[in-house]
Each structure stands twice: as C-alpha cells, then as structure tokens.
Design a protein around this motif. Structure first.
Motif, PDB file in Angstrom:
ATOM      1  N   GLN A  97      -4.274  -3.910  -1.216  1.00 22.96           N
ATOM      2  CA  GLN A  97      -3.038  -3.874  -2.007  1.00 22.96           C
ATOM      3  C   GLN A  97      -2.867  -2.509  -2.677  1.00 22.96           C
ATOM      4  O   GLN A  97      -1.780  -1.945  -2.688  1.00 22.96           O
ATOM      5  CB  GLN A  97      -3.031  -4.980  -3.064  1.00 22.96           C
ATOM      6  N   THR A 118       3.542  -7.150   4.257  1.00 25.81           N
ATOM      7  CA  THR A 118       2.666  -6.314   3.445  1.00 25.81           C
ATOM      8  C   THR A 118       1.747  -7.186   2.589  1.00 25.81           C
ATOM      9  O   THR A 118       1.115  -6.690   1.667  1.00 25.81           O
ATOM     10  CB  THR A 118       3.468  -5.364   2.538  1.00 25.81           C
ATOM     11  N   LEU A 125      -1.789   0.006  -0.102  1.00 26.91           N
ATOM     12  CA  LEU A 125      -0.409  -0.179   0.352  1.00 26.91           C
ATOM     13  C   LEU A 125       0.583   0.545  -0.557  1.00 26.91           C
ATOM     14  O   LEU A 125       1.638   0.979  -0.116  1.00 26.91           O
ATOM     15  CB  LEU A 125      -0.064  -1.666   0.443  1.00 26.91           C
ATOM     16  N   THR A 126       0.238   0.683  -1.825  1.00 28.84           N
ATOM     17  CA  THR A 126       1.150   1.331  -2.775  1.00 28.84           C
ATOM     18  C   THR A 126       0.705   2.739  -3.153  1.00 28.84           C
ATOM     19  O   THR A 126       1.451   3.455  -3.811  1.00 28.84           O
ATOM     20  CB  THR A 126       1.291   0.486  -4.058  1.00 28.84           C
ATOM     21  N   ARG A 127      -0.497   3.129  -2.752  1.00 22.29           N
ATOM     22  CA  ARG A 127      -1.037   4.444  -3.103  1.00 22.29           C
ATOM     23  C   ARG A 127      -1.684   5.083  -1.876  1.00 22.29           C
ATOM     24  O   ARG A 127      -2.913   5.159  -1.786  1.00 22.29           O
ATOM     25  CB  ARG A 127      -2.085   4.306  -4.205  1.00 22.29           C
ATOM     26  N   GLU A 156      -5.709   5.564   4.013  1.00 18.72           N
ATOM     27  CA  GLU A 156      -4.295   5.205   4.067  1.00 18.72           C
ATOM     28  C   GLU A 156      -4.098   4.020   5.000  1.00 18.72           C
ATOM     29  O   GLU A 156      -4.928   3.755   5.870  1.00 18.72           O
ATOM     30  CB  GLU A 156      -3.443   6.387   4.533  1.00 18.72           C
TER      31      GLU A 156
END
Length: 138
Positions: A25, A3, A28-30, A77
């Motif tokens: 980044q 990731t 990847l988290t949102r 996404e």
C-alpha cells in the motif's frame, strides 16, 4: 486494474499478510521509496527486517521492481512489466519515471552478448537536476 493490496497479493500467489499489505500500500502511493521511506510510511509499525522480507517477497513475485541507481539507496516501485527508465537528481536524489520514446523494446539488441541466449530487459538511468533543485541554485 485493482489497487487493493490484498487482491494484488493473492493474484501474485502470495498470502495476504498485514506486513505485505502495508508495504505494498505504501509503495502504491509512494513510488521509488527506500526501505527507510517505507518504514516511515507505515509509522514505524514494522521492523526493518519485516520490511525487507516483504520487499523480497513482493519483488520475487513480480509485484514490485527493485531499482539501484549508482550511489543512491535501493528503491522500490510498483510500476512493473512496462518499458520505462529513470532519471535521478544529482542534488537531492529525487527519482522520476521516464517513458521510453522509441517503442516497446529499446536497447534490447546489443552489438554482442556472448553466452546469452536471450536478453529481455534493459535498464537505463539518466542523471540531472530536478526543477526544485535548479530553482534553489539560481
């Protein structure tokens, strides 16, 4: 699977620039973020144009998928290359992934598709009310 945005960018044939790393980044988290969401996620450090340029590069390389639910802002996404769809809350606009329940390639055999040699992707969006909004409506 890594990731690390720098590794992912280089693996997709893109230069690992600071804006691309920051946008990737954040995604990847949102998942299902809008460009506005991403601007907030990176603390306003990137201009809107820089974010859109990064999103175009990431989408073009296949690292990011663009989804455009009707009546909702474009969202992005990192879940790409699999068979999933989306559900959107009519009240708050929340978006969630919906895994395909029928196999590897549903909806890829239309009744007729004149003028097309191959169909390789289907997009389906369900609409409803998320749990949070349903609880508020009680």
């Amino acid at each position: 699977m890594t990731t690390d945005p720098a590794v992912l960018l280089r693996g997709a044939g893109l230069r690992s620039t600071a804006p691309r790393r920051a946008v990737l980044q954040a995604l990847l988290t949102r998942p299902h973020s809008t460009a506005t969401d991403l601007s907030q996620a990176v603390g306003g450090q990137l201009s809107s144009q820089t974010i859109y340029n990064a999103l175009d590069d990431l989408t073009g390389s296949g690292l990011v998928r663009r989804i455009e639910p009707a009546g909702s802002p474009t969202r992005y996404e990192t879940r790409v290359g699999d068979n999933h769809h989306h559900v959107v809350c009519r009240s708050c606009g929340a978006v969630a992934d919906v895994d395909c329940a029928v196999g590897l390639a549903p909806c890829l055999t239309p009744g007729a598709a004149p003028g097309f040699a191959r169909i390789d992707e289907a997009e389906l969006t369900w609409w409803g009310t998320c749990t949070d909004c349903a609880l508020k409506q009680r």
